[in-house]
Design a protein around this motif. Structure first.
Motif, PDB file in Angstrom:
ATOM      1  N   MET A   1     -28.654  12.387 -14.569  1.00  0.00           N
ATOM      2  CA  MET A   1     -29.121  11.431 -13.562  1.00  0.00           C
ATOM      3  C   MET A   1     -28.463  11.690 -12.212  1.00  0.00           C
ATOM      4  O   MET A   1     -29.133  11.682 -11.176  1.00  0.00           O
ATOM      5  N   MET A   2     -27.161  11.929 -12.230  1.00  0.00           N
ATOM      6  CA  MET A   2     -26.455  12.184 -10.976  1.00  0.00           C
ATOM      7  C   MET A   2     -26.941  13.486 -10.333  1.00  0.00           C
ATOM      8  O   MET A   2     -27.060  13.557  -9.109  1.00  0.00           O
ATOM      9  N   GLU A   3     -27.259  14.493 -11.123  1.00  0.00           N
ATOM     10  CA  GLU A   3     -27.786  15.751 -10.566  1.00  0.00           C
ATOM     11  C   GLU A   3     -29.094  15.486  -9.812  1.00  0.00           C
ATOM     12  O   GLU A   3     -29.337  16.053  -8.749  1.00  0.00           O
ATOM     13  N   ILE A   4     -29.923  14.610 -10.358  1.00  0.00           N
ATOM     14  CA  ILE A   4     -31.178  14.233  -9.687  1.00  0.00           C
ATOM     15  C   ILE A   4     -30.861  13.555  -8.357  1.00  0.00           C
ATOM     16  O   ILE A   4     -31.454  13.865  -7.326  1.00  0.00           O
ATOM     17  N   VAL A   5     -29.897  12.642  -8.391  1.00  0.00           N
ATOM     18  CA  VAL A   5     -29.517  11.923  -7.161  1.00  0.00           C
ATOM     19  C   VAL A   5     -28.953  12.901  -6.141  1.00  0.00           C
ATOM     20  O   VAL A   5     -29.349  12.883  -4.968  1.00  0.00           O
ATOM     21  N   TRP A   6     -28.027  13.770  -6.556  1.00  0.00           N
ATOM     22  CA  TRP A   6     -27.415  14.719  -5.615  1.00  0.00           C
ATOM     23  C   TRP A   6     -28.465  15.660  -5.026  1.00  0.00           C
ATOM     24  O   TRP A   6     -28.429  15.982  -3.859  1.00  0.00           O
ATOM     25  N   GLN A   7     -29.434  16.049  -5.837  1.00  0.00           N
ATOM     26  CA  GLN A   7     -30.482  16.964  -5.364  1.00  0.00           C
ATOM     27  C   GLN A   7     -31.419  16.276  -4.374  1.00  0.00           C
ATOM     28  O   GLN A   7     -31.770  16.835  -3.343  1.00  0.00           O
ATOM     29  N   ARG A   8     -31.829  15.064  -4.686  1.00  0.00           N
ATOM     30  CA  ARG A   8     -32.828  14.362  -3.859  1.00  0.00           C
ATOM     31  C   ARG A   8     -32.225  13.472  -2.781  1.00  0.00           C
ATOM     32  O   ARG A   8     -32.949  12.973  -1.924  1.00  0.00           O
ATOM     33  N   GLU A   9     -30.946  13.183  -2.878  1.00  0.00           N
ATOM     34  CA  GLU A   9     -30.192  12.330  -1.950  1.00  0.00           C
ATOM     35  C   GLU A   9     -30.469  10.843  -2.114  1.00  0.00           C
ATOM     36  O   GLU A   9     -29.551  10.050  -2.089  1.00  0.00           O
ATOM     37  N   GLU A  10     -31.716  10.434  -2.234  1.00  0.00           N
ATOM     38  CA  GLU A  10     -32.061   9.032  -2.505  1.00  0.00           C
ATOM     39  C   GLU A  10     -33.155   8.990  -3.564  1.00  0.00           C
ATOM     40  O   GLU A  10     -34.075   9.802  -3.518  1.00  0.00           O
ATOM     41  N   VAL A  11     -33.016   8.037  -4.502  1.00  0.00           N
ATOM     42  CA  VAL A  11     -33.991   7.929  -5.585  1.00  0.00           C
ATOM     43  C   VAL A  11     -34.198   6.476  -5.986  1.00  0.00           C
ATOM     44  O   VAL A  11     -33.332   5.632  -5.764  1.00  0.00           O
ATOM     45  N   THR A  12     -35.350   6.245  -6.594  1.00  0.00           N
ATOM     46  CA  THR A  12     -35.630   4.952  -7.207  1.00  0.00           C
ATOM     47  C   THR A  12     -35.549   5.130  -8.724  1.00  0.00           C
ATOM     48  O   THR A  12     -35.503   6.265  -9.223  1.00  0.00           O
ATOM     49  N   VAL A  13     -35.547   4.031  -9.450  1.00  0.00           N
ATOM     50  CA  VAL A  13     -35.536   4.087 -10.910  1.00  0.00           C
ATOM     51  C   VAL A  13     -36.727   4.903 -11.406  1.00  0.00           C
ATOM     52  O   VAL A  13     -36.580   5.770 -12.276  1.00  0.00           O
ATOM     53  N   SER A  14     -37.900   4.653 -10.839  1.00  0.00           N
ATOM     54  CA  SER A  14     -39.110   5.367 -11.271  1.00  0.00           C
ATOM     55  C   SER A  14     -39.001   6.870 -11.039  1.00  0.00           C
ATOM     56  O   SER A  14     -39.448   7.664 -11.873  1.00  0.00           O
TER      57      SER A  14
ATOM     58  N   VAL B   1     -27.514   1.166 -12.950  1.00  0.00           N
ATOM     59  CA  VAL B   1     -26.646   0.027 -12.629  1.00  0.00           C
ATOM     60  C   VAL B   1     -25.219   0.311 -13.115  1.00  0.00           C
ATOM     61  O   VAL B   1     -24.245   0.069 -12.401  1.00  0.00           O
ATOM     62  N   ARG B   2     -25.088   0.870 -14.314  1.00  0.00           N
ATOM     63  CA  ARG B   2     -23.759   1.200 -14.858  1.00  0.00           C
ATOM     64  C   ARG B   2     -23.063   2.264 -14.003  1.00  0.00           C
ATOM     65  O   ARG B   2     -21.860   2.180 -13.746  1.00  0.00           O
ATOM     66  N   LEU B   3     -23.835   3.264 -13.562  1.00  0.00           N
ATOM     67  CA  LEU B   3     -23.261   4.293 -12.686  1.00  0.00           C
ATOM     68  C   LEU B   3     -22.791   3.681 -11.369  1.00  0.00           C
ATOM     69  O   LEU B   3     -21.767   4.079 -10.817  1.00  0.00           O
ATOM     70  N   GLU B   4     -23.528   2.696 -10.884  1.00  0.00           N
ATOM     71  CA  GLU B   4     -23.102   2.011  -9.661  1.00  0.00           C
ATOM     72  C   GLU B   4     -21.833   1.196  -9.931  1.00  0.00           C
ATOM     73  O   GLU B   4     -20.894   1.211  -9.122  1.00  0.00           O
ATOM     74  N   GLU B   5     -21.769   0.514 -11.062  1.00  0.00           N
ATOM     75  CA  GLU B   5     -20.587  -0.267 -11.414  1.00  0.00           C
ATOM     76  C   GLU B   5     -19.349   0.621 -11.529  1.00  0.00           C
ATOM     77  O   GLU B   5     -18.241   0.202 -11.204  1.00  0.00           O
ATOM     78  N   LYS B   6     -19.539   1.847 -11.972  1.00  0.00           N
ATOM     79  CA  LYS B   6     -18.427   2.793 -12.117  1.00  0.00           C
ATOM     80  C   LYS B   6     -18.096   3.494 -10.804  1.00  0.00           C
ATOM     81  O   LYS B   6     -17.170   4.291 -10.744  1.00  0.00           O
ATOM     82  N   GLY B   7     -18.868   3.231  -9.761  1.00  0.00           N
ATOM     83  CA  GLY B   7     -18.566   3.790  -8.455  1.00  0.00           C
ATOM     84  C   GLY B   7     -19.265   5.104  -8.125  1.00  0.00           C
ATOM     85  O   GLY B   7     -19.037   5.683  -7.068  1.00  0.00           O
ATOM     86  N   TRP B   8     -20.134   5.579  -9.015  1.00  0.00           N
ATOM     87  CA  TRP B   8     -20.819   6.855  -8.769  1.00  0.00           C
ATOM     88  C   TRP B   8     -22.002   6.699  -7.827  1.00  0.00           C
ATOM     89  O   TRP B   8     -22.363   7.628  -7.120  1.00  0.00           O
ATOM     90  N   LEU B   9     -22.646   5.546  -7.836  1.00  0.00           N
ATOM     91  CA  LEU B   9     -23.825   5.298  -7.007  1.00  0.00           C
ATOM     92  C   LEU B   9     -23.618   4.104  -6.099  1.00  0.00           C
ATOM     93  O   LEU B   9     -22.753   3.257  -6.345  1.00  0.00           O
ATOM     94  N   LYS B  10     -24.458   4.023  -5.092  1.00  0.00           N
ATOM     95  CA  LYS B  10     -24.589   2.826  -4.255  1.00  0.00           C
ATOM     96  C   LYS B  10     -26.091   2.638  -4.051  1.00  0.00           C
ATOM     97  O   LYS B  10     -26.871   3.543  -4.345  1.00  0.00           O
TER      98      LYS B  10
ATOM     99  N   PRO C   1     -19.042  12.694  -4.347  1.00  0.00           N
ATOM    100  CA  PRO C   1     -19.585  14.052  -4.286  1.00  0.00           C
ATOM    101  C   PRO C   1     -19.689  14.698  -5.667  1.00  0.00           C
ATOM    102  O   PRO C   1     -18.978  14.332  -6.601  1.00  0.00           O
ATOM    103  N   ARG C   2     -20.576  15.655  -5.768  1.00  0.00           N
ATOM    104  CA  ARG C   2     -20.788  16.395  -7.022  1.00  0.00           C
ATOM    105  C   ARG C   2     -19.497  17.049  -7.499  1.00  0.00           C
ATOM    106  O   ARG C   2     -19.224  17.126  -8.689  1.00  0.00           O
ATOM    107  N   THR C   3     -18.689  17.526  -6.573  1.00  0.00           N
ATOM    108  CA  THR C   3     -17.450  18.215  -6.940  1.00  0.00           C
ATOM    109  C   THR C   3     -16.499  17.323  -7.725  1.00  0.00           C
ATOM    110  O   THR C   3     -15.732  17.817  -8.550  1.00  0.00           O
ATOM    111  N   LEU C   4     -16.532  16.015  -7.494  1.00  0.00           N
ATOM    112  CA  LEU C   4     -15.671  15.106  -8.237  1.00  0.00           C
ATOM    113  C   LEU C   4     -16.049  15.096  -9.714  1.00  0.00           C
ATOM    114  O   LEU C   4     -15.191  15.085 -10.588  1.00  0.00           O
ATOM    115  N   SER C   5     -17.334  15.126 -10.008  1.00  0.00           N
ATOM    116  CA  SER C   5     -17.793  15.165 -11.387  1.00  0.00           C
ATOM    117  C   SER C   5     -17.380  16.467 -12.052  1.00  0.00           C
ATOM    118  O   SER C   5     -16.899  16.487 -13.181  1.00  0.00           O
TER     119      SER C   5
END
Length: 136
Positions: free
Chosen positions: A16-29, A51-60, A75-79
């Protein structure tokens, strides 16, 4: 504010994070659609995981009408760093030297790779980086 959770991402979280990092912004769909070719998940499952990724600080997120638009908060490098640290601990008894030795003996390095690594080591020696705290 989200807590700073530095535990390595699970396989699906990383996808999921790879999708976000690649696209920069995403929706659930959009995340659900991107995963659907190899991992069909219910929309609610994807939403809960984001939502869980946001709670853990990975997303906003920001709101666009009634839709949440997610973006990376780290950033991706942190992962990658957390995964490598876990691998060093698990496979090399916590010894980065053992990992580098194994890599060099098995794969080797090109001259360009060796030069870039030398530059990174020199930079690390002149500007010591504070290690992130790991949770056990």
């Amino acid at each position: 504010m989200a807590k700073a959770d530095t535990t390595p991402l699970t396989e699906i979280q990383r996808e999921m994070m790879e999708i976000v990092w690649q696209r920069e912004e995403v929706t659930v769909s959009e995340v659900r659609e991107a995963l659907s070719t190899h991992r069909p998940l219910a929309r609610n499952t994807v939403q809960t995981m984001l939502v869980r990724l946001e709670e853990k600080g990975w997303l906003k997120h920001r709101e666009q009408g009634r839709t949440f638009v997610y973006s990376a908060n780290r950033p991706r490098t942190l992962s990658l760093g957390a995964k490598v640290s876990q691998m060093v601990d698990r496979l090399f008894a916590g010894s980065p030297e053992e990992m580098v030795t194994a890599l060099l003996e098995y794969r080797g390095l090109s001259a360009d790779e060796a030069e870039r690594i030398r530059a990174m080591i020199e930079a690390a020696e002149t500007e010591p980086k504070q290690k992130p705290k790991r949770q056990r």
